[in-house]
Design a protein around this motif. Sequence first.
Motif, PDB file in Angstrom:
ATOM      1  N   MET A   1       0.160   6.004   0.784  1.00 25.78           N
ATOM      2  CA  MET A   1      -1.140   5.214   1.107  1.00 25.78           C
ATOM      3  C   MET A   1      -0.888   3.809   1.016  1.00 25.78           C
ATOM      4  O   MET A   1      -0.144   3.193   0.106  1.00 25.78           O
ATOM      5  N   TYR A   2      -1.526   3.162   1.830  1.00 24.48           N
ATOM      6  CA  TYR A   2      -1.417   1.421   2.067  1.00 24.48           C
ATOM      7  C   TYR A   2      -2.876   0.900   1.884  1.00 24.48           C
ATOM      8  O   TYR A   2      -3.793   1.645   2.407  1.00 24.48           O
ATOM      9  N   LEU A   3      -2.791  -0.101   1.049  1.00 19.01           N
ATOM     10  CA  LEU A   3      -4.041  -0.705   0.759  1.00 19.01           C
ATOM     11  C   LEU A   3      -3.876  -2.289   0.964  1.00 19.01           C
ATOM     12  O   LEU A   3      -3.377  -3.039   0.323  1.00 19.01           O
ATOM     13  N   GLN A   4      -4.715  -2.752   1.711  1.00 19.92           N
ATOM     14  CA  GLN A   4      -4.937  -4.012   1.938  1.00 19.92           C
ATOM     15  C   GLN A   4      -5.823  -4.733   0.932  1.00 19.92           C
ATOM     16  O   GLN A   4      -7.264  -4.480   1.190  1.00 19.92           O
ATOM     17  N   VAL A   5      -5.480  -5.183  -0.002  1.00 22.20           N
ATOM     18  CA  VAL A   5      -6.409  -5.806  -1.178  1.00 22.20           C
ATOM     19  C   VAL A   5      -7.284  -6.699  -0.595  1.00 22.20           C
ATOM     20  O   VAL A   5      -8.418  -6.583  -1.119  1.00 22.20           O
ATOM     21  N   ARG A   6      -6.988  -7.518  -0.028  1.00 24.67           N
ATOM     22  CA  ARG A   6      -8.008  -8.730   0.565  1.00 24.67           C
ATOM     23  C   ARG A   6      -9.155  -8.094   1.214  1.00 24.67           C
ATOM     24  O   ARG A   6     -10.274  -8.639   1.275  1.00 24.67           O
ATOM     25  N   GLU A   7      -8.904  -6.891   1.920  1.00 25.37           N
ATOM     26  CA  GLU A   7      -9.917  -6.169   2.761  1.00 25.37           C
ATOM     27  C   GLU A   7     -10.982  -5.673   1.581  1.00 25.37           C
ATOM     28  O   GLU A   7     -12.119  -5.672   2.068  1.00 25.37           O
ATOM     29  N   LEU A   8     -10.582  -5.529   0.610  1.00 28.10           N
ATOM     30  CA  LEU A   8     -11.371  -4.768  -0.282  1.00 28.10           C
ATOM     31  C   LEU A   8     -12.173  -5.542  -1.313  1.00 28.10           C
ATOM     32  O   LEU A   8     -13.195  -5.628  -1.519  1.00 28.10           O
ATOM     33  N   VAL A   9     -11.382  -6.780  -1.704  1.00 23.56           N
ATOM     34  CA  VAL A   9     -11.770  -7.644  -2.785  1.00 23.56           C
ATOM     35  C   VAL A   9     -12.150  -9.293  -2.220  1.00 23.56           C
ATOM     36  O   VAL A   9     -12.437  -9.965  -3.005  1.00 23.56           O
ATOM     37  N   GLY A  10     -11.517  -9.513  -1.186  1.00 25.13           N
ATOM     38  CA  GLY A  10     -11.533 -10.848  -0.737  1.00 25.13           C
ATOM     39  C   GLY A  10     -10.219 -11.672  -1.122  1.00 25.13           C
ATOM     40  O   GLY A  10      -9.354 -11.079  -1.552  1.00 25.13           O
ATOM     41  N   GLU A  11     -10.529 -12.919  -0.975  1.00 22.44           N
ATOM     42  CA  GLU A  11      -9.468 -13.820  -1.514  1.00 22.44           C
ATOM     43  C   GLU A  11      -9.044 -13.930  -3.095  1.00 22.44           C
ATOM     44  O   GLU A  11      -7.972 -14.445  -3.350  1.00 22.44           O
ATOM     45  N   ASN A  12     -10.129 -13.364  -3.906  1.00 16.75           N
ATOM     46  CA  ASN A  12     -10.002 -13.909  -5.368  1.00 16.75           C
ATOM     47  C   ASN A  12      -9.942 -12.590  -5.776  1.00 16.75           C
ATOM     48  O   ASN A  12     -10.956 -11.636  -5.840  1.00 16.75           O
ATOM     49  N   ALA A  13      -8.907 -12.052  -6.608  1.00 10.83           N
ATOM     50  CA  ALA A  13      -8.797 -10.813  -7.459  1.00 10.83           C
ATOM     51  C   ALA A  13      -9.112 -11.134  -8.705  1.00 10.83           C
ATOM     52  O   ALA A  13      -8.110 -11.393  -9.459  1.00 10.83           O
ATOM     53  N   MET A  14     -10.379 -11.078  -9.141  1.00  9.90           N
ATOM     54  CA  MET A  14     -10.707 -11.748 -10.459  1.00  9.90           C
ATOM     55  C   MET A  14     -11.122 -10.877 -11.284  1.00  9.90           C
ATOM     56  O   MET A  14     -11.365 -10.693 -12.514  1.00  9.90           O
ATOM     57  N   GLU A  28      -6.204   8.650  -7.960  1.00 10.53           N
ATOM     58  CA  GLU A  28      -5.986   9.871  -7.576  1.00 10.53           C
ATOM     59  C   GLU A  28      -4.655  10.181  -6.875  1.00 10.53           C
ATOM     60  O   GLU A  28      -3.692  10.975  -7.060  1.00 10.53           O
ATOM     61  N   PRO A  29      -4.531   9.202  -5.729  1.00  9.29           N
ATOM     62  CA  PRO A  29      -3.046   9.460  -5.144  1.00  9.29           C
ATOM     63  C   PRO A  29      -1.911   9.380  -6.162  1.00  9.29           C
ATOM     64  O   PRO A  29      -0.923  10.104  -5.967  1.00  9.29           O
ATOM     65  N   LEU A  30      -2.000   8.401  -7.009  1.00  3.83           N
ATOM     66  CA  LEU A  30      -0.959   8.240  -7.938  1.00  3.83           C
ATOM     67  C   LEU A  30      -0.772   9.385  -8.756  1.00  3.83           C
ATOM     68  O   LEU A  30       0.389   9.891  -9.398  1.00  3.83           O
ATOM     69  N   LEU A  31      -1.752  10.083  -9.384  1.00  2.00           N
ATOM     70  CA  LEU A  31      -1.932  11.169 -10.146  1.00  2.00           C
ATOM     71  C   LEU A  31      -1.308  12.400  -9.451  1.00  2.00           C
ATOM     72  O   LEU A  31      -0.639  13.177 -10.078  1.00  2.00           O
ATOM     73  N   HIS A  32      -1.256  12.578  -8.198  1.00  3.19           N
ATOM     74  CA  HIS A  32      -0.536  13.504  -7.317  1.00  3.19           C
ATOM     75  C   HIS A  32       0.755  13.058  -6.927  1.00  3.19           C
ATOM     76  O   HIS A  32       1.332  13.864  -6.141  1.00  3.19           O
ATOM     77  N   GLY A  33       1.337  12.036  -7.507  1.00  2.00           N
ATOM     78  CA  GLY A  33       2.845  11.662  -7.292  1.00  2.00           C
ATOM     79  C   GLY A  33       3.112  10.923  -5.898  1.00  2.00           C
ATOM     80  O   GLY A  33       4.000  10.974  -5.315  1.00  2.00           O
ATOM     81  N   ASP A  34       2.040  10.641  -5.257  1.00  2.00           N
ATOM     82  CA  ASP A  34       2.052   9.709  -3.719  1.00  2.00           C
ATOM     83  C   ASP A  34       2.369   8.285  -4.059  1.00  2.00           C
ATOM     84  O   ASP A  34       1.987   7.772  -5.118  1.00  2.00           O
ATOM     85  N   THR A  35       2.907   7.897  -3.256  1.00  2.00           N
ATOM     86  CA  THR A  35       3.345   6.383  -3.287  1.00  2.00           C
ATOM     87  C   THR A  35       2.119   5.601  -2.737  1.00  2.00           C
ATOM     88  O   THR A  35       1.539   5.955  -1.795  1.00  2.00           O
ATOM     89  N   VAL A  36       1.944   4.560  -3.143  1.00  2.00           N
ATOM     90  CA  VAL A  36       0.724   3.665  -3.013  1.00  2.00           C
ATOM     91  C   VAL A  36       1.268   2.234  -2.863  1.00  2.00           C
ATOM     92  O   VAL A  36       2.183   1.752  -3.742  1.00  2.00           O
ATOM     93  N   GLU A  37       1.116   1.820  -1.783  1.00  2.00           N
ATOM     94  CA  GLU A  37       1.483   0.152  -1.561  1.00  2.00           C
ATOM     95  C   GLU A  37       0.191  -0.568  -1.368  1.00  2.00           C
ATOM     96  O   GLU A  37      -0.806  -0.339  -0.728  1.00  2.00           O
ATOM     97  N   LEU A  38       0.136  -1.655  -2.470  1.00  2.00           N
ATOM     98  CA  LEU A  38      -0.926  -2.727  -2.348  1.00  2.00           C
ATOM     99  C   LEU A  38      -0.529  -3.946  -1.932  1.00  2.00           C
ATOM    100  O   LEU A  38       0.626  -4.357  -2.374  1.00  2.00           O
TER     101      LEU A  38
END
Length: 116
Positions: A1-14, A28-38
Amino acid sequence: MYLQVRELVGENAMTLDDGKAIFRSIHEPLLHGDTVELDFDGVKVFASPFFNAGIGALLEDVKPDILNRNLKINHISDFGSRVLRRVIENAKEYYSSSIEQRQASYRIAEEASKGL
């Protein structure tokens, strides 16, 4: 799974809420042993509440070695990386402690926040 953090929270991860949005996406993906890329490309500001809710909280259910193996962090600033490492270390200690110790920590934090 790939997640672009800026698309979800913007420029400020606070905030806790932004962190919870990340948590809900990757738990859920991590619980199932999947690889997650942030991917933090374009995120400029970081704060520990974001990482506490988004990544630190994962350690309640995900073992640290699995998190290290399956969670990939890309394009994060040096400062963001330092904050994240500190949050992970604190979360490891917190989730390895007893329920009584966790409750005491929670009470202390709650009382301290009332004084602000």
